[in-house]
Enzyme design. Structure first.
Site, mmCIF file in Angstrom:
data_model
loop_
_atom_site.group_PDB
_atom_site.id
_atom_site.type_symbol
_atom_site.label_atom_id
_atom_site.label_comp_id
_atom_site.label_asym_id
_atom_site.label_seq_id
_atom_site.Cartn_x
_atom_site.Cartn_y
_atom_site.Cartn_z
ATOM 1 N N GLU A 85 0.840 -1.217 0.000
ATOM 2 C CA GLU A 85 0.000 0.000 0.000
ATOM 3 C C GLU A 85 0.872 1.263 0.000
ATOM 4 O O GLU A 85 0.562 2.247 0.669
ATOM 5 C CB GLU A 85 -0.996 -0.022 1.157
ATOM 6 C CG GLU A 85 -2.074 -1.063 0.932
ATOM 7 C CD GLU A 85 -3.181 -1.058 1.962
ATOM 8 O OE1 GLU A 85 -3.393 -0.028 2.617
ATOM 9 O OE2 GLU A 85 -3.831 -2.103 2.083
HETATM 10 C C1 LIG Z 1 2.104 -9.885 1.166
HETATM 11 C C2 LIG Z 1 1.840 -8.949 0.033
HETATM 12 C C3 LIG Z 1 0.539 -8.580 -0.259
HETATM 13 C C4 LIG Z 1 0.274 -7.732 -1.339
HETATM 14 N N1 LIG Z 1 -1.023 -7.458 -1.676
HETATM 15 C C5 LIG Z 1 -1.275 -6.791 -2.844
HETATM 16 C C6 LIG Z 1 -2.619 -6.668 -3.333
HETATM 17 O O1 LIG Z 1 -3.577 -7.120 -2.713
HETATM 18 N N2 LIG Z 1 -2.803 -6.044 -4.530
HETATM 19 C C7 LIG Z 1 -1.772 -5.523 -5.251
HETATM 20 O O2 LIG Z 1 -2.011 -4.955 -6.315
HETATM 21 N N3 LIG Z 1 -0.487 -5.605 -4.789
HETATM 22 C C8 LIG Z 1 -0.221 -6.232 -3.622
HETATM 23 N N4 LIG Z 1 1.070 -6.363 -3.167
HETATM 24 C C9 LIG Z 1 2.149 -5.697 -3.897
HETATM 25 C C10 LIG Z 1 2.732 -4.536 -3.141
HETATM 26 O O3 LIG Z 1 1.841 -3.472 -3.130
HETATM 27 C C11 LIG Z 1 4.106 -4.231 -3.791
HETATM 28 O O4 LIG Z 1 5.004 -5.185 -3.279
HETATM 29 C C12 LIG Z 1 4.570 -2.840 -3.539
HETATM 30 O O5 LIG Z 1 3.804 -1.937 -4.268
HETATM 31 C C13 LIG Z 1 6.037 -2.641 -3.921
HETATM 32 O O6 LIG Z 1 6.276 -3.092 -5.213
HETATM 33 P P1 LIG Z 1 7.469 -4.101 -5.517
HETATM 34 O O7 LIG Z 1 7.446 -5.151 -4.486
HETATM 35 O O8 LIG Z 1 7.406 -4.517 -6.910
HETATM 36 O O9 LIG Z 1 8.784 -3.222 -5.261
HETATM 37 P P2 LIG Z 1 9.497 -2.268 -6.316
HETATM 38 O O10 LIG Z 1 8.543 -1.251 -6.828
HETATM 39 O O11 LIG Z 1 10.233 -3.086 -7.289
HETATM 40 O O12 LIG Z 1 10.527 -1.514 -5.372
HETATM 41 C C14 LIG Z 1 11.720 -2.100 -4.866
HETATM 42 C C15 LIG Z 1 12.356 -1.113 -3.900
HETATM 43 O O13 LIG Z 1 12.658 0.116 -4.584
HETATM 44 C C16 LIG Z 1 11.996 1.206 -3.954
HETATM 45 N N5 LIG Z 1 11.557 2.128 -5.005
HETATM 46 C C17 LIG Z 1 10.801 1.844 -6.103
HETATM 47 N N6 LIG Z 1 10.605 2.950 -6.830
HETATM 48 C C18 LIG Z 1 11.255 3.960 -6.193
HETATM 49 C C19 LIG Z 1 11.448 5.351 -6.451
HETATM 50 N N7 LIG Z 1 10.904 5.949 -7.512
HETATM 51 N N8 LIG Z 1 12.159 6.074 -5.556
HETATM 52 C C20 LIG Z 1 12.693 5.501 -4.455
HETATM 53 N N9 LIG Z 1 12.557 4.205 -4.172
HETATM 54 C C21 LIG Z 1 11.851 3.438 -5.017
HETATM 55 C C22 LIG Z 1 10.823 0.583 -3.206
HETATM 56 O O14 LIG Z 1 10.407 1.367 -2.119
HETATM 57 C C23 LIG Z 1 11.448 -0.725 -2.742
HETATM 58 O O15 LIG Z 1 12.230 -0.487 -1.608
HETATM 59 C C24 LIG Z 1 1.347 -7.199 -2.091
HETATM 60 C C25 LIG Z 1 2.662 -7.563 -1.774
HETATM 61 C C26 LIG Z 1 2.908 -8.438 -0.745
HETATM 62 C C27 LIG Z 1 4.326 -8.851 -0.492
#
Ligand SMILES: Cc1cc2nc3c(=O)[nH]c(=O)nc-3n(C[C@H](O)[C@H](O)[C@H](O)COP(=O)(O)OP(=O)(O)OC[C@H]3O[C@@H](n4cnc5c(N)ncnc54)[C@H](O)[C@@H]3O)c2cc1C
Length: 644
Positions: free
Chosen positions: A422
């Site tokens: 979120e």
């Molecule tokens: C248990 C669980 C439940 C979830 N439930 C849902 C759900 O119900 N529906 C849904 O749609 N998604 C869901 N998600 C997805 C979740 O919202 C994402 O994991 C989250 O948005 C982060 O995306 P990512 O993991 O791909 O990380 P990435 O976006 O790949 O980021 C990796 C790292 O880089 C940082 N980062 C990325 N972009 C930037 C930037 N521009 N500047 C600085 N730092 C940055 C991030 O903060 C993070 O530390 C869930 C994930 C988990 C693990």
């Protein structure tokens, strides 16, 4: 083979997509927005709103039923052990109406206020965080909220009654789409009266058991279609949908989280929520209040941590005293208790501001999510330290050897995701910073726009000069410098004076930074993150003072107990702790290693320091799994897995 499919989206496009999804209008006042402008509007949050009348009666009545159910019918340890929420628990929640807490009564829901919804999540989340996640994924980000806010009457009539009895999910994330929705690949192609949906959605909380889902997919631009990322309600019974995996995580072991594939799924046009291209805006607007669910889970964890820290550090005697009497542990107890009070204060205040609909709470809710998810993890970590080895041992193991099964290690695991989903902490920093500097951007717009011409920059500079000439003098003095300000807050008045002064200092710092870095400010994530963290601490201090004032007042407290004067003591302690953190953050705005770290990271990414990684094995690279007795096994394995 990697599941990832790479779409090339440059940074500018990513920012543009995020910018288009932003709500730019502010029709209601915002305490948080003003705080970053050096305008401490205590009047917007004080006196603390109180739940009253029918909403209160309804909320209390439901809370009593839910508490009874969770206390007697939900075995959190069983959910953890079996990584599953039993069917009868889900059915019980359904019968209680817990799937329709925020759905209006005319559609078969309970019509609870945001305040009581949050309190219900605290109860359910404290017995099992997986249960809290199920309820909030369905109601905070799932189908009911966007339909309630953006659906047509027909859509409300069709889906809200279903949502009051069925589980739903929100599907945005894809293998290649995390924080950056500009890369979204799922498509919804118009075809007759339908859209044809194709794509893969990852980490769908509730997705494994959901009956209805909201899916974000891209409609291609074509004649009669403005196209763009759009939100669709999809019935999971529609042909072409497969749930390919049930994902397992470090914590929240009972959640039904999956990978969902859509292959030529026909979705009627009537299922589009809002307009084509409005999907991200709908998702973000839904999150304005939706973001308050995670703070509820965090506040619940803080309360429990305070209880366990107190009980254990009184009972456990080492070196001739209860461990809680050794200063190192006392400090942790003080931190956990004060933070627990603050997390609840922040949650309740933000929720009631949302219920009152007199304020725009998008910044407050975002600050609450950011701050609570970080602080809850810190409190849980300190609790683990207070419990010593027992903090690290599983509840099951503790119970198996005859001790009380206190699931502290589970708490640490369960809470960790709150800093990632979120909106990760890093993304929350950017999102809030964007709003905080908006006043500067809107006046200084072209000055700091790298694409603007010299003429445009000059015109913008003249306009900005006028704005700053009016605004800057307001940052020089304020109520925080007058010794009798906020006197009605008694021992807490000095903290409010500090918040007022710090708010002006923060605004001045943003002004200096905008002048110093101009268009480069948006890349100064270290500065922006600290600036937002200062704002979050100041909001927490304000919420705690206002809350403690109400708790200590003659009319009786807002919380479950009747804390009276002790609320003032705890609030005073919290504000002193937060004050120290704020000063450190201010110091870090200008004294830090950010620039050097960025340079170093670049060199690390280029491989210049790969030698530092040598001498260990990488467990994520599978070995050839040769039996240890086989000749030459150790050399083969090390060749395969050694780093470097
Ligand atoms: C248990 C669980 C439940 C979830 N439930 C849902 C759900 O119900 N529906 C849904 O749609 N998604 C869901 N998600 C997805 C979740 O919202 C994402 O994991 C989250 O948005 C982060 O995306 P990512 O993991 O791909 O990380 P990435 O976006 O790949 O980021 C990796 C790292 O880089 C940082 N980062 C990325 N972009 C930037 C930037 N521009 N500047 C600085 N730092 C940055 C991030 O903060 C993070 O530390 C869930 C994930 C988990 C693990």
């Amino acid at each position: 083979m990697s599941q990832q499919t790479h779409t090339h989206v440059d940074e500018r496009t990513a920012r543009k997509v995020a910018e288009e999804a932003r709500e730019t209008e502010w029709t209601l006042p915002s305490f948080g927005k003003q705080l970053f402008l050096g305008d401490f509007r205590l009047d917007l949050i004080h006196p603390h709103p109180r739940p009253e009348g029918e909403p209160r009666r309804k909320g209390e009545e439901f809370l009593a039923r839910l508490t009874e159910f969770c206390a007697t019918r939900v075995d959190g340890a069983l959910i953890e052990r079996e990584s599953r929420i039993p069917d009868e628990v889900l059915q019980g929640l359904r019968d209680l109406g817990a799937l329709g807490m925020k759905i209006p009564e005319k559609y078969g829901g309970l019509g609870l206020s945001q305040l009581y919804y949050g309190r219900a999540l605290m109860v359910a989340g404290s017995v099992s965080p997986a249960l809290g996640a199920l309820l909030s994924a369905h109601q905070s980000i799932g189908v009911p909220q966007p339909v309630k806010q953006f659906g047509t009457q027909e859509q409300k009539d069709e889906w809200l009654p279903r949502c009051a009895r069925q589980v739903s999910a929100f599907l945005l994330t894809e293998p290649d789409v995390g924080s950056d929705p500009a890369r979204l690949r799922a498509t919804a192609v118009p075809d007759g009266d339908d859209y044809v949906l194709n794509g893969v959605k990852l980490w769908t909380t509730n997705g494994v058991i959901a009956d209805l889902v909201v899916v974000m997919a891209r409609v291609p631009k074509s004649d009669g279609h403005r196209g763009g990322i759009s939100a669709f309600v999809v019935d999971m019974g529609t042909p072409g949908i497969t749930v390919e995996n049930r994902n397992a995580f470090m914590g929240l072991r009972g959640i039904e989280n999956g990978v969902t594939r859509f292959h030529d799924v026909r979705v009627p046009k009537a299922n589009l929520i809002g307009k084509e291209g409005a999907g991200l805006k709908i998702a973000l607007t839904t999150l304005n209040t939706g973001r308050l669910s995670l703070p509820a889970m965090c506040a619940a964890s803080g309360k429990w941590a305070a209880k366990i820290a107190r009980e254990w550090s009184k009972e456990r005697v080492q070196w001739g005293r209860p461990v809680g009497e050794h200063e190192a542990v006392s400090r942790k107890i003080a931190f956990i208790s004060a933070t627990a009070y603050a997390m609840e204060a922040l949650l309740d205040l933000s929720s009631q501001l949302a219920d009152d609909e007199r304020n725009d709470i998008r910044i407050e809710a975002a600050l609450a999510k950011l701050w609570s998810s970080e602080m809850a993890c810190q409190a849980a970590d300190e609790l683990m330290q207070v419990r010593g080895g027992r903090g690290y041992e599983t509840a099951e193991s503790l119970a198996a050897r005859g001790e009380r099964g206190v699931p502290v290690e589970q708490l640490v695991r369960d809470l960790r995701i709150n800093r990632i989903f979120e909106g990760s902490t890093e993304i929350m920093h950017l999102l809030i910073a964007r709003e905080a500097v908006d006043a500067h951007l809107s006046v200084a717009g072209d000055i700091i726009d790298p694409d603007a011409s010299t003429g445009q920059k000059a015109r913008a500079a003249a306009k900005a000069g006028g704005f700053y000439a009016r605004w800057l003098p307001t940052l020089v003095t304020g109520a925080g410098q007058r010794p009798n300000s906020y006197a009605e807050f008694g021992p807490l008045a000095k903290h409010l004076r500090y918040v007022e002064r710090a708010s002006r200092k923060l605004a001045r710092s943003i002004f200096y930074a905008a002048g110093r870095w101009q268009g480069g400010l948006e890349r100064k994530q270290g500065f922006l993150g600290r600036m937002v963290d200062i704002g979050a601490e100041l909001y927490a201090m304000s919420a705690v003072c206002v809350r403690a004032h109400a708790d200590a007042s003659a009319a009786g407290g807002l919380g479950s107990g009747a804390p009276g004067k002790s609320a003032l003591l705890l609030a005073d302690a919290f504000c002193r702790q937060a004050h120290v953190r704020v000063e450190e953050l201010f110091d870090g705005l200008w004294r830090n290693t950010d620039a050097m770290d960025v340079k170093l990271a670049r060199a690390v990414l280029a491989g210049d320091f790969a030698w530092v990684e040598e001498g260990v094995l990488d467990p994520s690279i599978p070995g050839p799994w040769i039996a240890p007795s086989e000749p030459g096994a150790s050399e083969k394995e090390s060749v395969h897995r050694t780093i470097g």
